[in-house]
Every structure is written in C-alpha cells, then in structure tokens.
Design a protein around this motif. Structure first.
Motif, short mmCIF file in Angstrom:
data_model
loop_
_atom_site.label_atom_id
_atom_site.label_comp_id
_atom_site.label_asym_id
_atom_site.label_seq_id
_atom_site.Cartn_x
_atom_site.Cartn_y
_atom_site.Cartn_z
N ASP A 1 0.98 -1.34 -0.15
CA ASP A 1 0.05 0.08 0.14
C ASP A 1 0.96 1.37 -0.04
OD1 ASP A 1 -2.43 -1.48 0.02
OD2 ASP A 1 -2.74 -1.18 2.13
N ARG A 2 2.02 1.10 0.18
CA ARG A 2 3.02 2.29 0.29
C ARG A 2 4.00 2.24 -0.75
NH1 ARG A 2 0.54 0.78 4.49
NH2 ARG A 2 -0.14 2.64 6.11
N PRO A 3 4.03 2.32 -2.06
CA PRO A 3 5.01 2.30 -3.10
C PRO A 3 6.06 3.64 -2.79
CG PRO A 3 2.62 3.39 -3.83
CD PRO A 3 2.51 2.87 -2.57
N LEU A 4 7.16 3.29 -3.04
CA LEU A 4 8.28 4.36 -2.74
C LEU A 4 8.28 5.24 -3.89
CD1 LEU A 4 11.20 2.01 -1.50
CD2 LEU A 4 9.30 3.14 -0.03
N THR A 5 8.52 6.46 -3.67
CA THR A 5 8.30 7.44 -4.74
C THR A 5 9.68 7.99 -4.92
OG1 THR A 5 7.75 8.99 -3.14
CG2 THR A 5 5.87 7.69 -4.14
N ASP A 6 9.68 9.15 -6.07
CA ASP A 6 11.00 9.60 -6.15
C ASP A 6 10.77 11.09 -5.62
OD1 ASP A 6 9.07 11.50 -7.53
OD2 ASP A 6 9.93 10.92 -9.64
N GLY A 7 11.76 12.03 -5.89
CA GLY A 7 11.82 13.46 -5.17
C GLY A 7 10.62 14.10 -5.17
N GLY B 1 17.69 0.57 -10.30
CA GLY B 1 16.59 0.60 -9.58
C GLY B 1 15.73 1.83 -9.52
N THR B 2 16.02 2.92 -10.32
CA THR B 2 15.11 4.35 -9.95
C THR B 2 15.27 4.69 -11.78
OG1 THR B 2 17.16 5.42 -9.73
CG2 THR B 2 16.13 4.68 -7.85
N ASP B 3 14.45 5.36 -12.11
CA ASP B 3 14.22 6.10 -13.37
C ASP B 3 15.32 6.78 -13.60
OD1 ASP B 3 11.78 4.42 -14.13
OD2 ASP B 3 10.63 6.33 -14.67
N ARG B 4 15.56 7.61 -12.69
CA ARG B 4 16.75 8.83 -12.67
C ARG B 4 17.83 8.05 -12.88
NH1 ARG B 4 17.39 11.97 -7.38
NH2 ARG B 4 18.56 13.20 -8.67
N THR B 5 18.44 6.86 -12.39
CA THR B 5 19.67 6.27 -13.02
C THR B 5 19.53 5.72 -14.28
OG1 THR B 5 19.75 6.09 -10.34
CG2 THR B 5 21.42 5.18 -11.98
N LEU B 6 18.47 4.96 -14.57
CA LEU B 6 18.19 4.19 -15.58
C LEU B 6 18.21 5.10 -16.86
CD1 LEU B 6 17.65 1.20 -17.04
CD2 LEU B 6 15.25 1.79 -16.76
N VAL C 1 23.09 4.82 -5.51
CA VAL C 1 23.58 5.84 -4.51
C VAL C 1 24.69 6.47 -4.90
CG1 VAL C 1 25.00 5.81 -2.37
CG2 VAL C 1 22.72 4.49 -2.60
N SER C 2 25.58 5.68 -5.74
CA SER C 2 26.96 6.36 -6.38
C SER C 2 26.82 7.53 -7.31
CB SER C 2 27.54 5.34 -7.30
OG SER C 2 28.90 5.58 -7.85
N TYR C 3 25.60 7.61 -8.01
CA TYR C 3 25.07 8.65 -8.77
C TYR C 3 24.50 9.71 -8.13
CZ TYR C 3 26.77 5.99 -13.00
OH TYR C 3 27.34 5.55 -14.01
N GLY C 4 24.12 9.63 -6.74
CA GLY C 4 23.02 10.18 -6.06
C GLY C 4 21.83 10.38 -6.59
N LYS C 5 21.16 9.25 -7.16
CA LYS C 5 19.80 9.32 -7.69
C LYS C 5 19.04 8.08 -7.22
CE LYS C 5 21.40 11.93 -11.64
NZ LYS C 5 21.68 11.93 -13.12
N HIS C 6 19.16 7.76 -5.73
CA HIS C 6 18.70 6.45 -5.30
C HIS C 6 17.17 6.88 -4.64
CE1 HIS C 6 19.80 8.24 -1.13
NE2 HIS C 6 20.78 8.76 -2.24
N ASN C 7 16.66 8.12 -4.88
CA ASN C 7 15.42 8.56 -4.53
C ASN C 7 15.30 8.26 -3.04
OD1 ASN C 7 14.50 9.19 -7.18
ND2 ASN C 7 13.46 7.54 -7.61
N GLY C 8 16.29 8.33 -2.31
CA GLY C 8 16.13 8.25 -0.76
C GLY C 8 15.95 6.70 -0.25
#
Length: 731
Positions: free
Chosen positions: A79-85, A267-272, A314-321
């Motif tokens: 019920d709690r999908p993780l979201t981007d920034g 694992g995130t759109d930002r990195t992909l 994490v290395s790219y700083g785009k892990h969305n927390g």
C-alpha cells in the motif's frame, strides 16, 4: 515467451505521506520517519547506505528497525509504493507492481517476519509461488531479516533455470560466463582468451565481451568474430557484445549475430534514464524485436541478459532516498518483466563508496542472490572488487564459496581474475572449476557433452565428471604452435599458463598477487604538475579535502570548492581541457606529456579555441559539468586516471571523457528525444584504456581531437553522435 503488460494497466496504490515507526528496546526509544528510513536502518551496515545517511547508527538501532519491519504486513508494504523526489511513482517501481494479485491476496496479511519463516519452512514450489506475489521492496524487506545461513539455505532451494543453446541453472550444474575483454578489443587477444576459457571448461552460459569502444561498427566486428569462433570450435553456447542496447539494436538491424540482448539496469528511473540512457519503453522494444527475430531459433526460451549490482543509484546520487538493497531488488522486479536468460550481479564493481570491506561485499552478494531467485530470476553472480576499496581476493573467494553453496547459476570467467579492460577483479575459470569440484557440480549438459568429445572433461570409473587430458590446453583450437604463440603476443596481464589441479600454478599466483599489490599502491600517489611536462596549468580545488574523502565520497570530487566556483567567470572557449588524477595519478604522470601536445595541436588545426588547461587534484568525471557551467565552454575534455587494473602497467591507464554542454533549446530537445531524459544537460563520449599497452597516448591525443571536432560540428555526443555518424556513413 511472455506478453508485456502495458504500464498503464499495472495498478499501483496511491502513495501515502510518510509516517513514523516507533519502538522501545532496552529502555531506549527509536523512531524512523518514513518507510525508506526504516528499510535503510534495518539493513546490514554498508558504505553506500552510510554515504546516503540511511544506515543505522549502531547495532541496537538496526535491531530496533528490524523488529518493526518484522511486524509489518506485506499489505502495508504494498500500500506504500516508494516514490521519487517529487512524490511520483516512477516506471521502475510501477513495473515492480506487475505481480500475481490473486496469489498476493493469499499472503497479504503475513508479516515480513512470517514471510521469512514461511520461506525457511517450505519447499521450493510454495516459495516460488510466494515470489510471484512480491514486489522488489517486499523481497528486500525479507532479506534484511536474514542471516548468512538463512540467505544461503533459502537461495539453495530456489534453482531457476533458463535455456538458449545451453540450459543454465539445472540442479547439479554450475555454469560460467566467459569474458574475453581487451583494452583495445584486439581480436587476436580476444581469440586467445576465448580458446583458453573454453579449454578450461568455461563459457557454457555465454561468451560475452565488454567493448572498449561502444560503436556500431566495432560491436559488429566483435559480434561476427565471436560468432566465427563459436562456429569454428563447435562450442554449444551463445555470444553477446555488452554494448549499449541502442548499439546492439543497430547491429541487429544490420544483420549481425545479436544472439542475446544485453543492458545494465538500475532501480530508479533517474539512474536508468539519466545515467544509463535507457527507458522501460526501450527495453520493451528490444524484447519485442528479439522475440520477432529469434536469432538463436525457436529452441531458445530466453534471450535477454541484464547486469545489476548494489550501489549504482547511490553512487550517482539518484537513489530517491532508498537504500542499496531495496534499489537492487527493484532491478530484479524490472528484469522479471522480460523473463531473462541470465542476470549477472556485479556487487563490488563500483568501489569503496558503496562497499568498502570484504564483509559488506559478501553480505550484499548473498542478499542479491537470494532476492533475485525469490523474484524468479536465473541469477549469476560475480563477487568482485576494485583496488581502491579494501576488498581483497580472499574476501572475493569466500563470497564465491558461499554463493556456490547457495546454488548460483554461474560465475564469471575473467582469465586469472584480472579484467584487462574494465580494471576490476572477478572470478576466473580456475575459480569456476574449483567450485565445481568442491561442490560436485558440472557445466550445462550440452556443453559438458561437447567438452568430453574434445578431452577437456571425462568421466571417471564412477561416472563423475573430471578434468580430462586437454583441460587448460588452448592448443587444441589452434592449427599450430606458431599460431598459439602469435595469439599470446598481445595479451596483457598473462602471467603464465601452468595449472596445479583446478588452480593456477604457484608461480602464476605469485605474479598475480605481486602485480595487484603494486597496482594498489598507485591509487595513493598524489598528482604532481612537475611530472606532466612544460605546460602552464590553472590549478583548482574540489570539495574533496583529502585522499580518503576523494576515494570514499565521489560526489566531493565532482564539486568545485565553493569559493573557487564563485571566482570562475565565463570564458566561452570552444573547449576546456581538465586534467585530474581520478583514481590513478600515475596514469596522468605517464601519459599527459605525450598526449596533451598532440591534442592541443589537433584542436588548433581545426580552429577550435581552447582555454588554459586546468589541473584538478582529487577530481571525478562529473567535475566536467561544474567547470563547463562556470566557464560556459561548449565542450569539456576531462583527462582522468582510471582505477588501476591487474598489473603495474595497467595502473597507468587513463581515459578521456568529452562532456558536451547542451547550450540551446534545439540541441537539448534533440538530446531529450534521443535519451528520454527530460532534464538532460550534458552528453558524453568516452575514450578509454589510454596507456602504452592499450591506446598509446600519442594516438589517443589525435583521436580525442578528432572526436572533439565531430562533437562540435554535429552538436551531439555519446549515442546520439554515433547514430549521426552512422547515418553519414550510410548515405
């Protein structure tokens, strides 16, 4: 084969605001705000999560987080999908929700702790059924509650097979992915590595090469060469060139033998999208093209190949927390969409910013292997390391032993464990065979039958497979001794060919270890302007105040010192050259004096204006963008030392990253359309492995100048430039 569900038809619950999770433990109170914070604190202590401020402060806090997580229901996580920034559900997360909803309904009220116990108590069919109902976040949560024995025991029950020409992942088998990389893609050296690997019983999963130059022409040449070798040897396996997916699709359109389609996942759109230049739509298109073409024939059930590994986000700083284990699990949820032939995990590849120690690398590999299998993925493992971390060969070998016990589908074959192009250390064919003999395992049955015909393997009196008289003898694939000698001439870091049982002979091992020790020293050398020739440099500072800061936090080396940034004013030269030690000052010391004059002359001949070269100690590649933004250069060429490889000479390898600033709307819109990245600011072209045993520095200077001219003329870099150049050739 599977039908890809449209993303619009995948139901994802509406995201909820972060809530507080609280618990009292030993008269102490603990509070975690948001599911991401709870998941991060519940994991083993790792460098990347510390860097992202997600790791628990101590073991008691970690166990407090695990107690809370243990009591959350799977439905709570659903019920709690993780979201981007921006509070949005990205496409990678959406794909993870493509689960078996009726099965999920049966398990939704299990707590995470109860789901773990269910896995430990039950046999494979029941566990696999549960896996179809899990998102990556749920699988990661379960893994965070497991110890080493539980990760090994649970994964061992979950064999996952896949079939192309060979069948990998069958019970009683351990396969190998032969990786014949070379710093300049020298085809003679590639041939020798293929022959040697096959003779050592490696390559039954795949023969796959990472190209030093990612162009359609180069990938095409390598694909056709590997195809020729496969046909000549008769080896029942499949081939792949691990170029970008766009490059491979272009090769496929030309009729090249693209048998297995590869792409790195995130694992995130930002990195992909922003770092890997890939989208879910592009992956869908590649899958459909391969399904239509069926390059291996109807007998191949799978044809997609993905690589992952904890920490890229994490290395790219785009892990969305989100923490590293969670984002890695989301990669597997994405891979599951395409029913892949193989997924290769390379946790340890990045460096100390994600995994600093042996223990961190080992635990992450065990988690990844279990999570991938739980989600239905045929997992291959590549426990690996770089010399700028504290991970050692011994730690890597411990990981390989544990992963063999856990039933990994395959390991890598990087000859003698030294990747001559990517400058990292992976498992070898000797390791693969050692694991087979230790755990009573065999190659894929199709490959084993072929290898027995050639005397590479044989059956003993009791029917067990053992090394045959031609194990480790690449001469069986050569027409003459002279041919074998010729092939050996261009292979760096080849310390000998003698074996002792399934291991390299002691003399060979001693040379490997001595060269690794010498190469590791190069990382800690500081850059010296006096060793760079008679050039006038502007010296600038990054936010990395020390070598330790530089190695453990790459973001600091990608940022200018604040006061310096304020002083830099626009100069608007066409090109700004930046020189940085990166991960090897020795690489800069040994190449710049020869490379830079050729580069400067080549740019001048094209009437390209150049600012005074900059010297930037403790720099990273992304520093190019800070400098480009400040000086308003059209193109920033950063010449940087790469991480040292497997011998003392490879510690002298550097690269050139050509960062093209997208300065107007027309160019930026073209780049957006090409990449799918809505906020793209720079495009990159890379020229790597610059040193005397790779691309010699004088030749490199000329090539960099040529590429710079092409970038400025066509107003494009990276994949977009290669496509433009390909179209020019086609016309």
């Amino acid at each position: 084969m599977i039908a890809l569900k449209p993303l619009s038809e995948i139901h994802v619950p509406t995201p909820m605001p972060d809530e507080a999770y609280e618990i009292g433990l030993f008269d102490r109170s603990f509070r975690f705000v948001g599911l991401k914070a709870l998941l991060g604190a519940a994991d083993f202590d790792k460098a990347g999560d510390r860097l992202a401020a997600l790791a628990a402060q101590n073991d008691v806090e970690r166990e407090a987080a695990r107690k809370i997580l243990s009591n959350l229901k799977l439905r709570h996580l659903y019920d709690r999908p993780l979201t981007d920034g921006q509070g949005r559900v990205d496409q990678v997360m959406r794909v993870n929700y493509d689960i078996d909803l009726p099965v999920f309904a049966e398990f939704a009220d299990l707590t995470v702790g109860e789901a773990k116990d269910f896995i430990l108590r039950n046999k494979a069919p029941a566990i696999k059924r549960l896996g179809t109902a899990l998102t990556g976040v749920m699988a990661a949560a379960i893994a965070k509650l497991m110890d080493v024995h539980e990760l090994v025991y649970s994964a061992k029950k979950l064999k996952r097979s896949a079939a192309a020409r060979t069948t990998v992942g069958l019970t009683g088998t351990l396969s190998s992915r032969l990786q014949p990389n070379h710093p300049t893609d020298d085809l003679s050296a590639v041939t020798l590595l293929v022959y040697t690997g096959l003779s050592l019983g490696a390559g039954d999963a795949l023969i796959g090469l990472n190209p030093a130059i990612d162009t359609v022409d180069n990938a095409s040449a390598i694909l056709n060469h590997l195809d020729k070798l496969r046909r000549q040897t008769g080896a029942p396996t499949q081939i792949c060139v691990l170029a970008h997916i766009k490059t491979q699709l272009a090769c496929l359109e030309r009729g090249d033998p693209v048998e297995i389609m590869f792409q790195s996942l995130a694992g995130t759109d930002r990195t992909l999208i922003e770092e890997f230049d890939c989208t879910v739509d592009l992956l869908d298109r590649a899958y459909r093209v391969m399904l239509e073409r069926r390059p291996i024939g109807d007998g191949a059930k799978q044809f997609m190949y993905f690589e992952t590994g904890q920490g890229s986000e994490v290395s790219y700083g785009k892990h969305n927390g989100a923490d590293m284990t969670t984002t890695e699990a989301l990669c597997y949820g994405l891979a599951r969409r395409y029913d892949p032939f193989m997924v290769n995990n390379v946790t340890g590849f990045i460096g100390p910013e994600t995994h600093r120690t042996n223990v961190e690398m080992i635990l992450s590999n065990l988690q990844d292997h279990f999570i991938g299998k739980l989600l239905g993925i045929p997992m291959g493992m590549a426990p690996c390391y770089t010399l700028h971390s504290e991970i050692t060969m011994e730690g890597q070998q411990i990981a390989a032993q544990l992963l063999s016990a856990a039933g990994a589908n395959y390991f890598m074959d990087v000859y003698l464990g030294v990747d001559r192009m990517l400058a990292y250390f992976d498992t070898s064919s000797h390791d693969d065979q050692t694991m087979r003999e230790t755990y009573g395992l065999e190659p894929a049955p199709e490959f084993a039958a072929w290898a027995m015909e050639l005397g590479i393997f044989q059956r003993d009196a009791e029917g067990a497979l053992e090394r045959g008289p031609n194990w480790g003898n690449p001469r069986i694939f050569c027409d003459s001794d002279m041919e074998l000698q010729r092939l050996r001439e261009n292979l760096p870091a080849a310390y000998g060919w003698e074996n002792a049982g399934p291991r390299p002979a002691n003399a060979v091992s001693r040379d490997i270890k001595a060269n690794i020790a010498a190469a590791r020293e190069a990382i800690y050398t500081d850059i010296s302007a006096e060793k760079l020739g008679s050039f006038d440099f502007r010296r600038i500072s990054t936010k990395a105040g020390s070598k330790a800061d530089h190695l453990n936090n790459p973001d600091l080396g990608a940022r200018l010192d604040g006061q310096l940034r304020a002083r830099l004013q626009p100069e608007e030269f066409d090109v700004q050259i930046v020189i940085s030690d990166g991960l090897s000052a020795e690489a800069i010391h040994h190449n710049i004096a020869e490379l830079l004059p050729v580069l400067m002359d080549g740019l001048a001949q094209q009437q390209i204006t150049v600012g005074t070269p900059i010297l930037a100690p403790y720099g990273r590649v992304k520093l190019a963008e800070e400098i480009g933004n400040s000086l308003k250069s059209k193109l920033v060429i950063i010449l940087i030392g790469e991480r040292p490889g497997g011998d003392a000479m490879a510690a002298r390898s550097m690269s050139a990253y050509l960062a093209y600033r997208l300065e107007d709307d027309e160019v930026r819109n073209a780049a957006r359309a090409s990449s799918g990245h809505g906020d793209i600011r720079y495009e990159y072209t890379v020229i790597s492995n610059i040193y005397r045993q790779g691309l010699p520095p004088v030749e490199a200077g000329s090539l960099i100048a040529e590429r710079a001219g092409q970038i400025l003329h066509h107003r494009a870099a990276g994949n977009r430039l290669e496509r433009v150049l390909g179209e020019k050739v086609g016309t």
